[in-house]
Write a protein that holds these residues in place. Structure first.
Motif, PDB file in Angstrom:
ATOM      1  N   GLN A  77       0.852  -1.186   0.000  1.00  0.00           N
ATOM      2  CA  GLN A  77       0.000   0.000   0.000  1.00  0.00           C
ATOM      3  C   GLN A  77       0.888   1.236   0.000  1.00  0.00           C
ATOM      4  O   GLN A  77       1.865   1.314   0.748  1.00  0.00           O
ATOM      5  CB  GLN A  77      -0.901   0.022   1.234  1.00  0.00           C
ATOM      6  N   GLN A  78       0.520   2.205  -0.817  1.00  0.00           N
ATOM      7  CA  GLN A  78       1.318   3.426  -0.928  1.00  0.00           C
ATOM      8  C   GLN A  78       1.451   4.159   0.401  1.00  0.00           C
ATOM      9  O   GLN A  78       2.490   4.761   0.676  1.00  0.00           O
ATOM     10  CB  GLN A  78       0.709   4.370  -1.965  1.00  0.00           C
ATOM     11  N   SER A  79       0.445   4.107   1.232  1.00  0.00           N
ATOM     12  CA  SER A  79       0.483   4.831   2.509  1.00  0.00           C
ATOM     13  C   SER A  79       1.556   4.298   3.460  1.00  0.00           C
ATOM     14  O   SER A  79       1.930   4.967   4.418  1.00  0.00           O
ATOM     15  CB  SER A  79      -0.882   4.782   3.194  1.00  0.00           C
ATOM     16  N   ASP A  80       2.076   3.093   3.186  1.00  0.00           N
ATOM     17  CA  ASP A  80       3.113   2.499   4.035  1.00  0.00           C
ATOM     18  C   ASP A  80       4.529   2.727   3.505  1.00  0.00           C
ATOM     19  O   ASP A  80       5.500   2.255   4.083  1.00  0.00           O
ATOM     20  CB  ASP A  80       2.877   0.997   4.191  1.00  0.00           C
ATOM     21  N   VAL A  81       4.662   3.428   2.380  1.00  0.00           N
ATOM     22  CA  VAL A  81       5.972   3.699   1.794  1.00  0.00           C
ATOM     23  C   VAL A  81       6.454   5.065   2.290  1.00  0.00           C
ATOM     24  O   VAL A  81       5.714   6.040   2.248  1.00  0.00           O
ATOM     25  CB  VAL A  81       5.915   3.690   0.248  1.00  0.00           C
ATOM     26  N   HIS A  82       7.693   5.107   2.769  1.00  0.00           N
ATOM     27  CA  HIS A  82       8.266   6.338   3.311  1.00  0.00           C
ATOM     28  C   HIS A  82       9.634   6.590   2.692  1.00  0.00           C
ATOM     29  O   HIS A  82      10.344   5.650   2.345  1.00  0.00           O
ATOM     30  CB  HIS A  82       8.419   6.238   4.832  1.00  0.00           C
ATOM     31  N   VAL A  83      10.006   7.852   2.587  1.00  0.00           N
ATOM     32  CA  VAL A  83      11.342   8.243   2.139  1.00  0.00           C
ATOM     33  C   VAL A  83      11.872   9.227   3.167  1.00  0.00           C
ATOM     34  O   VAL A  83      11.271  10.270   3.406  1.00  0.00           O
ATOM     35  CB  VAL A  83      11.312   8.895   0.734  1.00  0.00           C
ATOM     36  N   ASP A  84      13.009   8.875   3.790  1.00  0.00           N
ATOM     37  CA  ASP A  84      13.606   9.713   4.827  1.00  0.00           C
ATOM     38  C   ASP A  84      15.053  10.034   4.489  1.00  0.00           C
ATOM     39  O   ASP A  84      15.728   9.286   3.790  1.00  0.00           O
ATOM     40  CB  ASP A  84      13.572   9.005   6.185  1.00  0.00           C
ATOM     41  N   LYS A  85      15.504  11.146   5.048  1.00  0.00           N
ATOM     42  CA  LYS A  85      16.902  11.562   4.950  1.00  0.00           C
ATOM     43  C   LYS A  85      17.605  11.118   6.230  1.00  0.00           C
ATOM     44  O   LYS A  85      17.074  11.284   7.323  1.00  0.00           O
ATOM     45  CB  LYS A  85      16.982  13.085   4.808  1.00  0.00           C
ATOM     46  N   GLN A 122      22.908  16.922   0.327  1.00  0.00           N
ATOM     47  CA  GLN A 122      23.864  15.836   0.093  1.00  0.00           C
ATOM     48  C   GLN A 122      23.900  14.947   1.327  1.00  0.00           C
ATOM     49  O   GLN A 122      24.374  15.349   2.385  1.00  0.00           O
ATOM     50  CB  GLN A 122      25.253  16.411  -0.198  1.00  0.00           C
ATOM     51  N   SER A 123      23.366  13.751   1.182  1.00  0.00           N
ATOM     52  CA  SER A 123      23.259  12.853   2.322  1.00  0.00           C
ATOM     53  C   SER A 123      22.829  11.480   1.836  1.00  0.00           C
ATOM     54  O   SER A 123      22.625  11.256   0.654  1.00  0.00           O
ATOM     55  CB  SER A 123      22.225  13.400   3.321  1.00  0.00           C
ATOM     56  N   GLY A 124      22.657  10.593   2.787  1.00  0.00           N
ATOM     57  CA  GLY A 124      22.062   9.298   2.509  1.00  0.00           C
ATOM     58  C   GLY A 124      20.557   9.396   2.690  1.00  0.00           C
ATOM     59  O   GLY A 124      20.063  10.153   3.540  1.00  0.00           O
ATOM     60  N   TYR A 125      19.826   8.669   1.875  1.00  0.00           N
ATOM     61  CA  TYR A 125      18.368   8.637   1.942  1.00  0.00           C
ATOM     62  C   TYR A 125      17.924   7.192   1.996  1.00  0.00           C
ATOM     63  O   TYR A 125      18.649   6.283   1.566  1.00  0.00           O
ATOM     64  CB  TYR A 125      17.754   9.343   0.727  1.00  0.00           C
ATOM     65  N   LEU A 126      16.726   6.967   2.517  1.00  0.00           N
ATOM     66  CA  LEU A 126      16.223   5.612   2.678  1.00  0.00           C
ATOM     67  C   LEU A 126      14.761   5.532   2.260  1.00  0.00           C
ATOM     68  O   LEU A 126      13.923   6.276   2.777  1.00  0.00           O
ATOM     69  CB  LEU A 126      16.364   5.173   4.143  1.00  0.00           C
ATOM     70  N   VAL A 127      14.475   4.656   1.301  1.00  0.00           N
ATOM     71  CA  VAL A 127      13.099   4.327   0.928  1.00  0.00           C
ATOM     72  C   VAL A 127      12.776   3.054   1.701  1.00  0.00           C
ATOM     73  O   VAL A 127      13.525   2.069   1.621  1.00  0.00           O
ATOM     74  CB  VAL A 127      12.979   4.059  -0.596  1.00  0.00           C
ATOM     75  N   TYR A 128      11.703   3.068   2.493  1.00  0.00           N
ATOM     76  CA  TYR A 128      11.372   1.872   3.284  1.00  0.00           C
ATOM     77  C   TYR A 128       9.874   1.667   3.342  1.00  0.00           C
ATOM     78  O   TYR A 128       9.088   2.550   3.024  1.00  0.00           O
ATOM     79  CB  TYR A 128      11.987   1.947   4.677  1.00  0.00           C
ATOM     80  N   TYR A 129       9.503   0.456   3.752  1.00  0.00           N
ATOM     81  CA  TYR A 129       8.098   0.073   3.828  1.00  0.00           C
ATOM     82  C   TYR A 129       7.711  -0.154   5.283  1.00  0.00           C
ATOM     83  O   TYR A 129       8.332  -0.959   5.974  1.00  0.00           O
ATOM     84  CB  TYR A 129       7.852  -1.204   3.015  1.00  0.00           C
ATOM     85  N   GLN A 130       6.733   0.556   5.762  1.00  0.00           N
ATOM     86  CA  GLN A 130       6.147   0.489   7.105  1.00  0.00           C
ATOM     87  C   GLN A 130       7.083   0.942   8.212  1.00  0.00           C
ATOM     88  O   GLN A 130       6.761   1.816   8.974  1.00  0.00           O
ATOM     89  CB  GLN A 130       5.612  -0.920   7.421  1.00  0.00           C
ATOM     90  N   ARG A 131       8.238   0.337   8.336  1.00  0.00           N
ATOM     91  CA  ARG A 131       9.157   0.652   9.431  1.00  0.00           C
ATOM     92  C   ARG A 131      10.588   0.695   8.907  1.00  0.00           C
ATOM     93  O   ARG A 131      10.913   0.024   7.931  1.00  0.00           O
ATOM     94  CB  ARG A 131       9.048  -0.390  10.537  1.00  0.00           C
ATOM     95  N   ILE A 132      11.438   1.463   9.566  1.00  0.00           N
ATOM     96  CA  ILE A 132      12.841   1.518   9.178  1.00  0.00           C
ATOM     97  C   ILE A 132      13.455   0.151   9.480  1.00  0.00           C
ATOM     98  O   ILE A 132      13.345  -0.348  10.610  1.00  0.00           O
ATOM     99  CB  ILE A 132      13.582   2.633   9.935  1.00  0.00           C
ATOM    100  N   PRO A 141      21.975  -0.294   3.647  1.00  0.00           N
ATOM    101  CA  PRO A 141      20.658  -0.892   3.870  1.00  0.00           C
ATOM    102  C   PRO A 141      19.864  -0.982   2.567  1.00  0.00           C
ATOM    103  O   PRO A 141      20.060  -0.161   1.666  1.00  0.00           O
ATOM    104  CB  PRO A 141      19.963   0.076   4.829  1.00  0.00           C
ATOM    105  N   PRO A 142      18.979  -1.973   2.444  1.00  0.00           N
ATOM    106  CA  PRO A 142      18.125  -2.046   1.258  1.00  0.00           C
ATOM    107  C   PRO A 142      17.274  -0.786   1.164  1.00  0.00           C
ATOM    108  O   PRO A 142      16.764  -0.295   2.162  1.00  0.00           O
ATOM    109  CB  PRO A 142      17.247  -3.266   1.500  1.00  0.00           C
ATOM    110  N   GLY A 143      17.131  -0.241  -0.028  1.00  0.00           N
ATOM    111  CA  GLY A 143      16.336   0.963  -0.215  1.00  0.00           C
ATOM    112  C   GLY A 143      17.101   2.247   0.025  1.00  0.00           C
ATOM    113  O   GLY A 143      16.537   3.334  -0.062  1.00  0.00           O
ATOM    114  N   SER A 144      18.400   2.141   0.309  1.00  0.00           N
ATOM    115  CA  SER A 144      19.183   3.348   0.581  1.00  0.00           C
ATOM    116  C   SER A 144      19.817   3.874  -0.701  1.00  0.00           C
ATOM    117  O   SER A 144      20.088   3.120  -1.632  1.00  0.00           O
ATOM    118  CB  SER A 144      20.279   3.062   1.600  1.00  0.00           C
ATOM    119  N   PHE A 145      20.019   5.176  -0.738  1.00  0.00           N
ATOM    120  CA  PHE A 145      20.762   5.771  -1.834  1.00  0.00           C
ATOM    121  C   PHE A 145      21.437   7.038  -1.346  1.00  0.00           C
ATOM    122  O   PHE A 145      21.009   7.655  -0.377  1.00  0.00           O
ATOM    123  CB  PHE A 145      19.863   6.050  -3.055  1.00  0.00           C
ATOM    124  N   MET A 146      22.529   7.375  -2.027  1.00  0.00           N
ATOM    125  CA  MET A 146      23.267   8.593  -1.714  1.00  0.00           C
ATOM    126  C   MET A 146      22.901   9.657  -2.732  1.00  0.00           C
ATOM    127  O   MET A 146      22.759   9.361  -3.920  1.00  0.00           O
ATOM    128  CB  MET A 146      24.776   8.356  -1.801  1.00  0.00           C
TER     129      MET A 146
END
Length: 167
Positions: A77-85, A122-132, A141-146
């Motif tokens: 579900q889209q509502s459970d997808v998060h992108v954090d810095k 300029q940092s690391g970012y994380l795309v994750y589902y429901q919880r970090i 980590p899976p879903g991470s990108f610089m």
């Protein structure tokens, strides 16, 4: 809890003269081990595969990054997808960029867009589902990108040559 169980076993052994502590200890350890294994498997089971790549932009410019989440085990579900810095002190905060997503069920695709990039971006970012997710033993980590910004000081590097992901 552990000390109480040992005291109970010692009292039981003293009153009966048997060594029931070994059997009781082994049974409890088996139960604890089984609970740990089940917990570890269930923590990973069903977690979607997240695909995203490192990004590069210019100071004052813009970026557009695509990501994909796929799972054959759970309904996404889209509502459970998060992108954090991720910050240098291992704190996470929502991205300031626009995140748009499409799809649900077994696959969600998304795009992260941002304008007027600064050195703070300029940092690391994380795309994750429901919880970090838990940090992996090795690698990013899976879903991470610089996000690297041309015209800004380079972040510290690990021995692998990849910039440090603050996680």
């Amino acid at each position: 809890w552990y000390q109480r169980r040992v005291r109970e076993a010692v009292v039981s052994t003293q009153s009966t003269g048997s060594s029931g502590i070994n059997a009781e200890y082994g049974e409890n350890m088996s139960i604890l081990f089984l609970a740990f294994v089940i917990g570890a498997v269930s923590a990973q089971a069903g977690y979607p595969t997240i695909t995203v790549e490192d990004q590069k932009g210019e100071k004052g410019g813009s970026i557009s990054a695509s990501f994909t989440l796929e799972s054959s085990e759970i309904k996404l579900q889209q509502s459970d997808v998060h992108v954090d810095k991720a910050s240098k002190d291992h704190k996470f905060s929502p991205v300031r960029f626009t995140v748009k997503m499409e799809g649900s069920g077994s696959k969600i695709t998304g795009t992260i867009t941002g304008d007027k990039l600064t050195c703070d971006d300029q940092s690391g970012y994380l795309v994750y589902y429901q919880r970090i997710p838990r940090p992996p033993a090795h690698g990013p980590p899976p879903g991470s990108f610089m996000l690297m910004i041309d015209g800004c000081p380079k972040p510290p590097r690990r021995s692998s040559g990849r910039p440090t992901f603050y996680y």
